[in-house]
Design a protein around this motif. Structure first.
Motif, PDB file in Angstrom:
ATOM      1  N   LEU A 174      18.825  -0.704  25.581  1.00 20.18           N
ATOM      2  CA  LEU A 174      19.906  -0.908  26.549  1.00 20.18           C
ATOM      3  C   LEU A 174      19.645  -2.128  27.427  1.00 20.18           C
ATOM      4  CD1 LEU A 174      20.684   2.765  27.659  1.00 20.18           C
ATOM      5  CD2 LEU A 174      22.007   1.293  26.125  1.00 20.18           C
ATOM      6  N   GLU A 175      18.401  -2.409  27.709  1.00 16.22           N
ATOM      7  CA  GLU A 175      18.077  -3.598  28.502  1.00 16.22           C
ATOM      8  C   GLU A 175      18.468  -4.867  27.763  1.00 16.22           C
ATOM      9  OE1 GLU A 175      14.149  -5.698  30.580  1.00 16.22           O
ATOM     10  OE2 GLU A 175      14.000  -3.731  29.602  1.00 16.22           O
ATOM     11  N   LYS A 176      18.215  -4.916  26.462  1.00 14.04           N
ATOM     12  CA  LYS A 176      18.609  -6.085  25.670  1.00 14.04           C
ATOM     13  C   LYS A 176      20.129  -6.205  25.602  1.00 14.04           C
ATOM     14  CE  LYS A 176      14.522  -6.466  22.681  1.00 14.04           C
ATOM     15  NZ  LYS A 176      14.258  -7.898  22.954  1.00 14.04           N
ATOM     16  N   VAL A 177      20.815  -5.063  25.507  1.00 11.28           N
ATOM     17  CA  VAL A 177      22.276  -5.100  25.453  1.00 11.28           C
ATOM     18  C   VAL A 177      22.841  -5.661  26.756  1.00 11.28           C
ATOM     19  CG1 VAL A 177      24.342  -3.658  25.374  1.00 11.28           C
ATOM     20  CG2 VAL A 177      22.492  -3.257  23.759  1.00 11.28           C
ATOM     21  N   ARG A 178      22.331  -5.193  27.874  1.00  7.86           N
ATOM     22  CA  ARG A 178      22.843  -5.649  29.172  1.00  7.86           C
ATOM     23  C   ARG A 178      22.503  -7.113  29.430  1.00  7.86           C
ATOM     24  NH1 ARG A 178      21.252  -0.140  30.657  1.00  7.86           N
ATOM     25  NH2 ARG A 178      23.170   1.026  31.138  1.00  7.86           N
ATOM     26  N   SER A 179      21.473  -7.621  28.744  1.00 11.51           N
ATOM     27  CA  SER A 179      21.146  -9.040  28.882  1.00 11.51           C
ATOM     28  C   SER A 179      22.017  -9.921  28.000  1.00 11.51           C
ATOM     29  CB  SER A 179      19.673  -9.271  28.551  1.00 11.51           C
ATOM     30  OG  SER A 179      19.415  -9.002  27.180  1.00 11.51           O
ATOM     31  N   GLY A 180      22.896  -9.310  27.221  1.00 15.59           N
ATOM     32  CA  GLY A 180      23.831 -10.068  26.398  1.00 15.59           C
ATOM     33  C   GLY A 180      23.429 -10.208  24.945  1.00 15.59           C
ATOM     34  N   GLN A 181      22.358  -9.562  24.510  1.00 16.29           N
ATOM     35  CA  GLN A 181      21.923  -9.660  23.115  1.00 16.29           C
ATOM     36  C   GLN A 181      22.617  -8.572  22.304  1.00 16.29           C
ATOM     37  OE1 GLN A 181      17.696 -10.101  22.517  1.00 16.29           O
ATOM     38  NE2 GLN A 181      17.783  -9.145  20.489  1.00 16.29           N
ATOM     39  N   ILE A 182      23.626  -8.976  21.533  1.00 13.26           N
ATOM     40  CA  ILE A 182      24.403  -8.047  20.709  1.00 13.26           C
ATOM     41  C   ILE A 182      24.290  -8.490  19.249  1.00 13.26           C
ATOM     42  CG2 ILE A 182      26.664  -7.023  20.267  1.00 13.26           C
ATOM     43  CD1 ILE A 182      25.621  -6.313  22.991  1.00 13.26           C
ATOM     44  N   PRO A 183      23.790  -7.668  18.372  1.00 15.10           N
ATOM     45  CA  PRO A 183      23.179  -6.354  18.609  1.00 15.10           C
ATOM     46  C   PRO A 183      21.748  -6.502  19.119  1.00 15.10           C
ATOM     47  CG  PRO A 183      23.113  -6.864  16.279  1.00 15.10           C
ATOM     48  CD  PRO A 183      23.853  -7.998  16.927  1.00 15.10           C
ATOM     49  N   PRO A 184      21.254  -5.533  19.861  1.00 17.43           N
ATOM     50  CA  PRO A 184      19.897  -5.640  20.404  1.00 17.43           C
ATOM     51  C   PRO A 184      18.813  -5.400  19.362  1.00 17.43           C
ATOM     52  CG  PRO A 184      20.853  -3.538  20.999  1.00 17.43           C
ATOM     53  CD  PRO A 184      21.929  -4.301  20.298  1.00 17.43           C
ATOM     54  N   THR A 185      19.123  -4.690  18.312  1.00 18.36           N
ATOM     55  CA  THR A 185      18.173  -4.386  17.243  1.00 18.36           C
ATOM     56  C   THR A 185      18.963  -3.997  16.005  1.00 18.36           C
ATOM     57  OG1 THR A 185      16.218  -3.078  16.643  1.00 18.36           O
ATOM     58  CG2 THR A 185      17.953  -1.946  17.857  1.00 18.36           C
ATOM     59  N   SER A 186      18.262  -3.748  14.922  1.00 21.93           N
ATOM     60  CA  SER A 186      18.945  -3.332  13.698  1.00 21.93           C
ATOM     61  C   SER A 186      19.361  -1.871  13.811  1.00 21.93           C
ATOM     62  CB  SER A 186      18.027  -3.519  12.489  1.00 21.93           C
ATOM     63  OG  SER A 186      16.942  -2.614  12.540  1.00 21.93           O
ATOM     64  N   VAL A 187      20.369  -1.501  13.048  1.00 20.65           N
ATOM     65  CA  VAL A 187      20.844  -0.128  13.079  1.00 20.65           C
ATOM     66  C   VAL A 187      19.763   0.825  12.582  1.00 20.65           C
ATOM     67  CG1 VAL A 187      21.897  -0.383  10.790  1.00 20.65           C
ATOM     68  CG2 VAL A 187      22.696   1.413  12.324  1.00 20.65           C
TER      69      VAL A 187
END
Length: 476
Positions: A174-187
């Motif tokens: 969630l921290e990576k998502v809020r920093s703008g990294q979409i997607p933050p990781t692989s599914v």
């Protein structure tokens, strides 16, 4: 007090970690026992992979388009560094197999499929058990075994995750998502994180009402498969696209309670029995594959037992066959053999030939030789298809000597034309080689050579040879 899944109490009792630890997530079955639709929760898998909502950014696809979950997950498996070329070709050739492989991989991803399972009947190792999967083996593709699937999943990463380790907790994602990294990781990594027992309690308290947690979605419980699939996709969007974006799988309850999953519909016992029903053809196929496995194991055990018996009691070697040629000869036999040696007779020249080889005739002996395999046989003067008037090459003459000359005969008789020709050729070769390095300087010597034989009558013409012996005074 018991809480049915989907019924939300006003005061949530604390969730006991011991309760979570008591759950048996992996499927436990004996060898050759089929995995039924209820074991796999086939209807749940169907609703997950049949949903066509395009809401996920596929970082591995050209242009990073929005895709549905099925395409996102299959593409993640396809781009894994541990996905073999054969498997990739099969996935492209047969899309239905790609979806079947993705479904069994998802069960491995959450820990439902144990790494001791294999899905081909010819598996020999005792460390794994074979299980036919009738509902996911409708194509002719090989689902391989759980360890290979697990390796393929572990290697499924986004390009930037090969340099930096992927996030290992829901908070990091969630921290990576809020920093703008979409997607933050692989599914695939997201599912590993959510199904990790270290985060089960956190996920359950944050998103679920007790006593349900993330791993319950894949267990045979009294919650409808469609609502469980809806919750699973809601969680995928929440962590991959961000919790602040409108979630396509929201309902009134999840909108009113941010962070909570949508409501899940509970089933009666009769309704639950109507889900994940195995059709007759799949039941029959599972029995047939189980019988195939049993037959294979029986043949394998019989072969191993025979091999053990062969090692303990090796077959005796056959006795050597008695051969007369290997029998030792007594002194009397050798003496009789020498007395029975053939003698040379002058070759007849009545046919006008240029001096053929001497023929060998066996002479009767006063002391007859014993019947041995070494009794000499008469030699032929030349091969049946050989022209007696034609010169032999050195190789032909050598073969003629080997096949027609008795080594026990005396060689002090005068040689014929072929022998003289062979001597001349040998000496001419030696004469050419004598003066070359590293041959030492020759001493003054006179070498007598046989003159070349006169030409055959059919050749016509004379070469002017005197027929006398020639003196060689130079090595050049």
């Amino acid at each position: 007090m018991e809480y049915s899944a989907g019924q939300h109490a006003r005061v949530s009792p604390p969730i006991s970690p011991q309760y979570i630890g008591r759950k048996t997530l992996p499927i436990k079955r004996s060898d050759a026992e089929p995995l039924t639709r209820e074991d796999l929760q086939y209807d749940l898998l169907y609703y997950i992979f049949a949903d066509r909502t395009t809401a996920f950014v596929d970082h591995l696809a050209p242009g990073k388009p929005l895709v549905n979950f099925c395409d996102l997950y299959v593409n993640a498996l396809y781009n894994s560094s541990k996905c073999s070329k054969v498997l990739k070709d099969k996935m492209v050739e047969t899309p239905a197999f790609a979806i079947e492989f993705a479904k069994i991989s998802l069960l491995t991803n959450v820990g439902r499929i144990n790494t001791t399972m294999a899905f081909f009947p010819e598996m020999k190792t005792a460390l794994r058990t074979y299980h036919p999967v009738p509902s996911l083996q409708k194509t002719d593709g090989n689902l391989q075994d759980a360890p290979r699937i697990k390796n393929c999943l572990k290697a499924s990463r986004l390009p930037f995750e090969f340099k930096v380790p992927p996030p290992s907790s829901p908070a990091e994602i969630l921290e990576k998502v809020r920093s703008g990294q979409i997607p933050p990781t692989s599914v695939v990594n997201l599912i590993f994180v959510l199904s990790n027992s270290n985060h089960t309690l956190t996920i359950a308290q944050k998103h679920f009402d007790p006593p349900v947690d993330f791993t319950d979605l894949f267990l045979p419980i009294n919650i409808s498969s469609a609502s469980r699939a809806n919750v699973f996709l809601w969680l995928m969007f929440h962590y991959l696209q961000g919790p602040d974006k409108p979630n396509p799988w929201d309902d009134d309850y999840s909108r009113a309670n941010p962070g909570k999953v949508p409501r899940m519909r509970t089933l009666t016992r009769e309704e639950q029995q109507q889900e994940n029903v195995d059709p007759p053809d799949e039941v029959e196929w599972g029995k047939r594959m189980s019988a195939t496995r049993s037959k294979f194991l029986k043949e394998l055990v019989d072969e191993m037992e025979m091999e053990k018996r062969r090692k303990k009691n090796p077959a005796p070697l056959p006795p050597p066959t008695a051969s007369t040629s290997s029998l030792p000869l007594s002194a009397q036999d050798l003496a009789a053999f020498r007395r029975a040696r053939p003698h040379r007779n002058p070759a007849s020249t009545s046919d006008g030939s240029r001096g053929s080889s001497h023929s060998h005739d066996l002479q009767a002996s006063t002391n007859p030789m014993p019947d041995l395999a070494l009794r000499p046989q008469p030699f032929v003067t030349f091969q049946p298809d050989e022209d007696p008037n034609q010169d032999r090459s050195m190789l032909q003459h050598a073969w003629h000597v080997v096949t027609t000359t008795d080594p026990l005969d005396d060689s002090d008789q005068e040689a014929n034309e072929h022998v003289r020709t062979d001597y001349n050729r040998r000496m001419r070769v030696l004469a050419r080689l004598r003066g070359k390095e590293p041959t030492p300087e020759p001493e003054q010597a006179t070498i007598m050579l046989y003159p070349p034989p006169p030409p055959p009558p059919s050749g016509g013409g004379e070469d002017g040879s005197t027929g006398r012996l020639q003196q060689v005074r130079s090595w050049q």
